[in-house]
Design an enzyme around this catalytic site. Sequence first.
Site, PDB file in Angstrom:
ATOM      1  N   MET A 174      -4.003   3.325   3.978  1.00 42.11           N
ATOM      2  CA  MET A 174      -4.565   4.491   4.857  1.00 42.11           C
ATOM      3  C   MET A 174      -4.040   4.210   6.311  1.00 42.11           C
ATOM      4  SD  MET A 174      -8.497   4.883   3.722  1.00 42.11           S
ATOM      5  CE  MET A 174      -9.156   3.821   4.519  1.00 42.11           C
ATOM      6  N   GLY A 195      -0.671  -7.600   7.429  1.00 41.50           N
ATOM      7  CA  GLY A 195      -1.293  -7.911   6.064  1.00 41.50           C
ATOM      8  C   GLY A 195      -0.530  -6.846   5.029  1.00 41.50           C
ATOM      9  N   HIS A 196      -0.512  -5.412   5.629  1.00 38.25           N
ATOM     10  CA  HIS A 196       0.048  -4.548   4.903  1.00 38.25           C
ATOM     11  C   HIS A 196       1.483  -4.844   4.535  1.00 38.25           C
ATOM     12  CE1 HIS A 196      -3.079  -1.987   6.696  1.00 38.25           C
ATOM     13  NE2 HIS A 196      -3.260  -1.724   5.514  1.00 38.25           N
ATOM     14  N   LYS A 219      -7.940  -9.492   0.147  1.00 37.50           N
ATOM     15  CA  LYS A 219      -9.160  -9.411   0.924  1.00 37.50           C
ATOM     16  C   LYS A 219     -10.352  -8.544   0.793  1.00 37.50           C
ATOM     17  CE  LYS A 219      -9.346  -6.707   4.822  1.00 37.50           C
ATOM     18  NZ  LYS A 219     -10.328  -6.140   4.945  1.00 37.50           N
ATOM     19  N   SER A 236      -7.292  -3.288   9.461  1.00 38.85           N
ATOM     20  CA  SER A 236      -7.358  -2.225  10.728  1.00 38.85           C
ATOM     21  C   SER A 236      -8.594  -1.893  11.330  1.00 38.85           C
ATOM     22  CB  SER A 236      -7.082  -0.764   9.789  1.00 38.85           C
ATOM     23  OG  SER A 236      -5.911  -0.719   9.193  1.00 38.85           O
TER      24      SER A 236
HETATM   25  O1  PAF Z   1      -7.278  -0.667   0.836  1.00 39.29           O
HETATM   26  C1  PAF Z   1      -7.116   0.618   1.246  1.00 39.29           C
HETATM   27  O2  PAF Z   1      -6.624   0.707   2.500  1.00 39.29           O
HETATM   28  C2  PAF Z   1      -7.693   1.892   0.589  1.00 39.29           C
HETATM   29  O3  PAF Z   1      -8.953   1.518  -0.053  1.00 39.29           O
HETATM   30  C3  PAF Z   1      -6.705   2.372  -0.467  1.00 39.29           C
HETATM   31  C4  PAF Z   1      -6.337   1.505  -1.553  1.00 39.29           C
HETATM   32  C5  PAF Z   1      -5.293   2.662   0.155  1.00 39.29           C
HETATM   33  C6  PAF Z   1      -7.133   3.581  -1.128  1.00 39.29           C
HETATM   34  O4  PAF Z   1      -7.201   4.677  -0.348  1.00 39.29           O
END
Ligand code: PAF
Length: 286
Positions: A30, A36-37, A151, A188
């Site tokens: 999102m 982390g991402h 997480k 976030s």
């Molecule tokens: O973990 C997230 O950021 C959201 O739940 C996801 C998996 C992108 C779905 O909108």
Amino acid sequence: MIRVDSIEALREVRHQWRMEDQKVGFVPTMGNLHNGHLSLLDKARERANKTICSIYVNPLQFDRPDDLANYPRTLEKDLAKLEEIGADMVFCPTDEHIYPRGMEHATTVDVPGITNVLDGAHRPGHFIGVATVVCKLFNMVQPELAVFGEKDFQQLLVVKRMTADLNLPVEIVGAPTARESHGLAMSSRNNNLSTEERAHGAWIFKTLQAGAKQLLKGERDFQSIEKTQIDTLKAQGFDPDYYSIRRNFDLEVAREDDETEDLIILVAAQCGKARLIDNLHLASYS
Ligand code: PAF
């Protein structure tokens, strides 16, 4: 890095990559990307030839309009980070792409059982929103594998269950939680914390470690462990939704004869303006 905003443009590149026999690893997000991402994208890259990241703030998974309105949107910074780490493609759909007939008329995906407890109980409809958007994104992106952070452990389990139940040809890979130096899980939502609150947020991980130590010592009075740690969180100024010892494979309440390595402690607590979640799986703690 290729940026695509429409499903048609995404399909064109995907078609090309399929002709070239490229294996695609996908990380749905999102936005408001943090390390982390980026570690999820690293994991995708280890296992695939091409990596795709999607950025879409999914309204269907928010149970509170103010939470959706306040969700941090930082697209330009996100794109720069993805470019820097060498992602191959970023997909940035709009609400019209994802819910062309409006969210309230959308066909939805409801995974029974594991979505009614913990975060599902505290955030009604949240996991229908998650399962629906992930299913749609899988159908659009058609990845060979997709990486999700541990997480959000309940989310990972819901996505695994949904993928298996709907026979989607996507391998679901879990990636370890990235933490700040003091232990706070990266999220976030940490952006809504002051510097002091961030340091104080480390208490959440401390209570998980304290509970895990008791379990490793052979303590089996789960309710007593939960109560002690909930009291600690309250004493430290948090407002806990739950601190719960469960079985990692089905999220059922832990039973006395469960193997220690099958136990996981999950916690959610409000800290200032942010609702933080975290967990500790005993198999990865000693
Ligand atoms: O973990 C997230 O950021 C959201 O739940 C996801 C998996 C992108 C779905 O909108």
